[in-house]
Scaffold this motif. Sequence first.
Motif, PDB file in Angstrom:
ATOM      1  N   GLY A 258     -17.738 116.191  33.906  1.00  0.00           N
ATOM      2  CA  GLY A 258     -17.593 117.172  35.124  1.00  0.00           C
ATOM      3  C   GLY A 258     -16.310 116.899  36.113  1.00  0.00           C
ATOM      4  N   ARG A 259     -15.705 115.610  35.731  1.00  0.00           N
ATOM      5  CA  ARG A 259     -14.676 115.030  36.967  1.00  0.00           C
ATOM      6  C   ARG A 259     -14.018 113.996  35.802  1.00  0.00           C
ATOM      7  NH1 ARG A 259     -17.351 109.941  38.678  1.00  0.00           N
ATOM      8  NH2 ARG A 259     -18.940 109.416  37.352  1.00  0.00           N
ATOM      9  N   SER A 260     -13.426 114.820  34.480  1.00  0.00           N
ATOM     10  CA  SER A 260     -12.616 114.074  33.874  1.00  0.00           C
ATOM     11  C   SER A 260     -11.325 113.603  34.178  1.00  0.00           C
ATOM     12  CB  SER A 260     -12.670 114.777  32.572  1.00  0.00           C
ATOM     13  OG  SER A 260     -11.734 114.306  31.589  1.00  0.00           O
ATOM     14  N   THR A 261     -10.680 112.661  33.837  1.00  0.00           N
ATOM     15  CA  THR A 261      -9.551 112.229  34.000  1.00  0.00           C
ATOM     16  C   THR A 261      -8.639 111.974  32.901  1.00  0.00           C
ATOM     17  OG1 THR A 261     -10.255 109.717  34.143  1.00  0.00           O
ATOM     18  CG2 THR A 261     -10.000 110.662  36.246  1.00  0.00           C
ATOM     19  N   LEU A 262      -9.199 112.614  31.814  1.00  0.00           N
ATOM     20  CA  LEU A 262      -8.661 112.410  30.449  1.00  0.00           C
ATOM     21  C   LEU A 262      -7.574 113.569  30.262  1.00  0.00           C
ATOM     22  CD1 LEU A 262      -8.450 111.061  27.618  1.00  0.00           C
ATOM     23  CD2 LEU A 262      -9.996 113.321  26.775  1.00  0.00           C
ATOM     24  N   GLU A 263      -6.241 113.047  29.944  1.00  0.00           N
ATOM     25  CA  GLU A 263      -5.111 114.064  29.599  1.00  0.00           C
ATOM     26  C   GLU A 263      -4.603 113.645  28.379  1.00  0.00           C
ATOM     27  OE1 GLU A 263      -2.430 113.651  32.822  1.00  0.00           O
ATOM     28  OE2 GLU A 263      -3.611 113.959  34.530  1.00  0.00           O
ATOM     29  N   PHE A 264      -4.012 114.806  27.603  1.00  0.00           N
ATOM     30  CA  PHE A 264      -3.555 114.589  26.389  1.00  0.00           C
ATOM     31  C   PHE A 264      -2.021 114.558  26.667  1.00  0.00           C
ATOM     32  CE2 PHE A 264      -7.518 116.534  25.474  1.00  0.00           C
ATOM     33  CZ  PHE A 264      -8.079 115.433  24.714  1.00  0.00           C
ATOM     34  N   PRO A 265      -1.217 114.055  25.980  1.00  0.00           N
ATOM     35  CA  PRO A 265      -1.727 113.032  24.817  1.00  0.00           C
ATOM     36  C   PRO A 265      -1.954 111.492  25.748  1.00  0.00           C
ATOM     37  CG  PRO A 265       0.498 112.695  24.951  1.00  0.00           C
ATOM     38  CD  PRO A 265       0.261 114.010  25.764  1.00  0.00           C
ATOM     39  N   ARG A 266      -3.023 110.872  25.269  1.00  0.00           N
ATOM     40  CA  ARG A 266      -3.611 109.710  25.935  1.00  0.00           C
ATOM     41  C   ARG A 266      -3.705 108.673  24.638  1.00  0.00           C
ATOM     42  NH1 ARG A 266      -3.074 108.843  30.274  1.00  0.00           N
ATOM     43  NH2 ARG A 266      -4.953 109.962  31.329  1.00  0.00           N
ATOM     44  N   ILE A 267      -3.198 107.536  25.295  1.00  0.00           N
ATOM     45  CA  ILE A 267      -3.293 106.218  24.572  1.00  0.00           C
ATOM     46  C   ILE A 267      -4.692 105.493  24.781  1.00  0.00           C
ATOM     47  CG2 ILE A 267      -2.211 103.830  23.875  1.00  0.00           C
ATOM     48  CD1 ILE A 267       0.293 104.926  24.589  1.00  0.00           C
ATOM     49  N   GLN A 268      -5.625 105.529  23.773  1.00  0.00           N
ATOM     50  CA  GLN A 268      -6.714 104.991  24.059  1.00  0.00           C
ATOM     51  C   GLN A 268      -6.570 103.174  23.871  1.00  0.00           C
ATOM     52  OE1 GLN A 268      -8.894 107.407  21.163  1.00  0.00           O
ATOM     53  NE2 GLN A 268     -10.425 107.564  22.918  1.00  0.00           N
ATOM     54  N   GLY A 269      -7.745 102.350  23.851  1.00  0.00           N
ATOM     55  CA  GLY A 269      -7.661 101.282  23.864  1.00  0.00           C
ATOM     56  C   GLY A 269      -8.107 100.369  24.986  1.00  0.00           C
ATOM     57  N   THR A 270      -9.407  99.793  25.125  1.00  0.00           N
ATOM     58  CA  THR A 270      -9.749  99.191  26.169  1.00  0.00           C
ATOM     59  C   THR A 270      -9.638  97.619  26.291  1.00  0.00           C
ATOM     60  OG1 THR A 270     -12.073  98.836  25.279  1.00  0.00           O
ATOM     61  CG2 THR A 270     -11.397 100.836  26.614  1.00  0.00           C
TER      62      THR A 270
END
Length: 370
Positions: A74-86
Amino acid sequence: MEPIPDLMKAVQLVGHGGLDQLVYRDDVPTPAPDAGEVLIDVHACGMNNTDVWVREGAYGSETDAAEVSTWRRGRSTLEFPRIQGTDTVGEIVAVGDGVPPERVGTRVMVDFSIYNRPEGDDSLADIDYIGHGRDGGYAEYVAVPAENAYEITADISDAELATFCCAYLTAEQMLDRSRLADGERVLVTGASGGVGSAIVQLARVRGAIPYAVTSAGKEEALREIGAEGTILRDVEDLVAEVERVVDGPVDVVADLVAGPMFNDLLRILRPEGRYSTAGAIGGPVVDLDLRTMYLKQLELHGSSQGTRTAFRRLVRYISDGEIKPLLDRTFRLSDFHEAQRTFMSKTYIGKLVVVPDRHWDTVGAPHVAS
């Protein structure tokens, strides 16, 4: 030091869905560090369940468990394209305004958390993470806040160092939340995975006694890293088997599986025992008999990521040699689909790590079949 290129290789997540939504590109603009940030030449980046669940949009909503949703419901900060990896490990190669230039050349491990709270405030209510709210480490370079990059001088390889961040911070927070203490017994589900194997080790650091729920063939490896005993997850009567194996009452359950075994885990806990979860790979929607919970005076804790305090504790554990990496193998960044397929198979013990191709010979190749 090599010049920093204008373009870099990276794996971009371009939408929710299958592996086809992960695209390996060689024309991604190399980030520049803003004020207060550092640019890291990525040497290795560990893989995590969150990568897969975010790609699949598998987090649901509070009203619809099947709704396509990302990690921050409900409060996503994900935008595409996104480079993942923590779980990023590498070398600082440039700094932004306000960061001492002497930090260039420093080997670092990244605290992946975006706390959105000031130093000293350990609330995780607003937490986000690098690889979700901003680009992460499945790339040749990544820019992160300077305070998130911790110098590591321990005698441990870059690929091994990349096994610690997300899994061990998540594990440490679970044990903090459940207040696991010296001499207590903790039952760990999903014990052969990254977080589960971290819990086993971190429980021993606290002086607690871990017991591992796992699949056949992984028992000896878990005993080698500190499990007092093991229980097969598909045993006919989990409650009876735990009672047989565990020498005494179970004080804490650290659960990463949930699914059909959830109610049995509450039955296994002693009165006033504590249950903590940070994952649900066996199924997130469970049956809960509230009578078990309230008649036994149980505590149930939800947990995710961890605090700055916990991360600094991990850095100290690594420096002091109190925890050991459990690296199964490495993959080239360009073979990312194969890496994630292997990750999803859950046929390994510990962690898988991705290495940019340009560092493969020195960082990845020595651990290709660890």
